[in-house]
Write a protein that holds these residues in place. Sequence first.
Motif, PDB file in Angstrom:
ATOM      1  N   LEU A 217       0.848  -1.202   0.000  1.00 28.84           N
ATOM      2  CA  LEU A 217       0.000   0.000   0.000  1.00 28.84           C
ATOM      3  C   LEU A 217       0.877   1.243   0.000  1.00 28.84           C
ATOM      4  O   LEU A 217       1.833   1.348   0.770  1.00 28.84           O
ATOM      5  CB  LEU A 217      -0.887   0.014   1.256  1.00 28.84           C
ATOM      6  N   GLU A 218       0.537   2.192  -0.871  1.00 25.01           N
ATOM      7  CA  GLU A 218       1.180   3.505  -0.779  1.00 25.01           C
ATOM      8  C   GLU A 218       0.107   4.583  -0.827  1.00 25.01           C
ATOM      9  O   GLU A 218      -0.975   4.374  -1.385  1.00 25.01           O
ATOM     10  CB  GLU A 218       2.226   3.703  -1.893  1.00 25.01           C
ATOM     11  N   HIS A 219       0.362   5.711  -0.191  1.00 28.16           N
ATOM     12  CA  HIS A 219      -0.563   6.834  -0.213  1.00 28.16           C
ATOM     13  C   HIS A 219       0.016   7.907  -1.121  1.00 28.16           C
ATOM     14  O   HIS A 219       1.226   8.114  -1.146  1.00 28.16           O
ATOM     15  CB  HIS A 219      -0.732   7.426   1.194  1.00 28.16           C
ATOM     16  N   MET A 220      -0.870   8.587  -1.853  1.00 27.54           N
ATOM     17  CA  MET A 220      -0.384   9.671  -2.709  1.00 27.54           C
ATOM     18  C   MET A 220      -1.412  10.793  -2.694  1.00 27.54           C
ATOM     19  O   MET A 220      -2.623  10.536  -2.795  1.00 27.54           O
ATOM     20  CB  MET A 220      -0.173   9.151  -4.135  1.00 27.54           C
ATOM     21  N   LEU A 221      -0.929  12.016  -2.583  1.00 29.81           N
ATOM     22  CA  LEU A 221      -1.847  13.158  -2.641  1.00 29.81           C
ATOM     23  C   LEU A 221      -2.345  13.321  -4.075  1.00 29.81           C
ATOM     24  O   LEU A 221      -1.607  13.078  -5.030  1.00 29.81           O
ATOM     25  CB  LEU A 221      -1.146  14.430  -2.167  1.00 29.81           C
ATOM     26  N   VAL A 222      -3.581  13.735  -4.207  1.00 28.18           N
ATOM     27  CA  VAL A 222      -4.215  13.728  -5.532  1.00 28.18           C
ATOM     28  C   VAL A 222      -3.518  14.650  -6.528  1.00 28.18           C
ATOM     29  O   VAL A 222      -3.415  14.336  -7.719  1.00 28.18           O
ATOM     30  CB  VAL A 222      -5.728  14.050  -5.413  1.00 28.18           C
TER      31      VAL A 222
END
Length: 356
Positions: A217-222
């Motif tokens: 899982l990775e998070h990325m700002l839109v």
Amino acid sequence: MKKTIAVLPGDGIGKEVAGGAVSVLQAIGERFGHQFTFTYGSIGGGAIDALGTPLPEETIELCKKSDAVLLGAVGGPKWETLPGHLRPEKGLLRIRKELNLYANLRPVSYYAATAENSPLRPEVIEGADMLVVRELTGGLYFGKPSERTKTDGEDSVVDTLFYKKSEIERIIRLAFELAENRSKKVTSVDKANVLESSRVWRETAEEVAKDFPEVKLEHMLVDNAAMQLIKNPKQFDVLVTENMFGDILSDEASVLTGSLGMLPSASISSDGAHLYEPIHGSAPDIEGKNIANPVAMILSAAMMLRTSFGLEEEAAAVEKAVEQVLESGSKTSDIAKKGQPTVGTAEMIEEIKATI
Ligand code: ATP
Ligand code: MG
């Protein structure tokens, strides 16, 4: 296998390409020994003209008792001046709610035969293969209130981004399940540096990830995701995001393959028939000219075979036929090289069908 499929051709080129998906499915039925029954319903502008509503009750009933739904496209200039509740697009929003279509899946992958039409350099897109998972029945597009008001005596306006935590969890879980059968990476896209809803989104993604130890899982700002999509699309496998973010990013991602006319989508229901439609709209500018590319609609039918009916071999046969026809040089004008001969919608459908 016996299945009933609701077909809603809709408006514009939707009417031209929907028939293509049906004849391809008939060919698949003949080759593999399945019995597909097609029942037709109206939606969009045509339904407004005939019945005074963009989504007649009988269409909803038809979809609810079918095993899957195929949709062409809705809308056109003829209906643009109608009041908001009578627009063709309302029919689309309403059917999403009626069928509980909470997730929209858009696969976007590199297609050698049409890569030349992409505005991006070949080395940037070659090998790109992603799936955008957009939340479809909540978020900013459905939150209440959504209205014009007065604040301190002045005109003001509000839209609301609302989610129940269970709705966030449901879509993220689906993204992880889909990633398990792909390259095992989920990019959760949010705006957690600004929005509270995004902070809960991020927390939920972390919680769901615990059940999928093999998926990264990775998070990325839109805003960053919008940039990365065109800078380095190959880094993505499954992207999952809120309704409006997903609307914007999935249109952006579609540019990679070269033409809107190539891309299918599936909308997943939480409790009933799933709906399959091309990502393009009714394209009124090319309606009735026999030049619309039927591939997006036909590939949507392939997604239906795989996702709703579990018919992997049959789905692959459709995809293979499309690929072969494109590689043989038969292309509609949206994907043909400049100066090369083109084929019409009907001819393209006929060739794909014959290849199957
Ligand atoms: P909507 O609001 O319904 O999404 P839109 O205004 O975004 O519609 P589309 O109808 O998707 O626009 O089409 C945009 C343009 O792309 C069309 O004007 C048309 O020229 C081209 N196009 C879309 N779909 C196809 C197709 N299947 N084959 C060829 N060209 C297409
Ligand atoms: Mg559009």
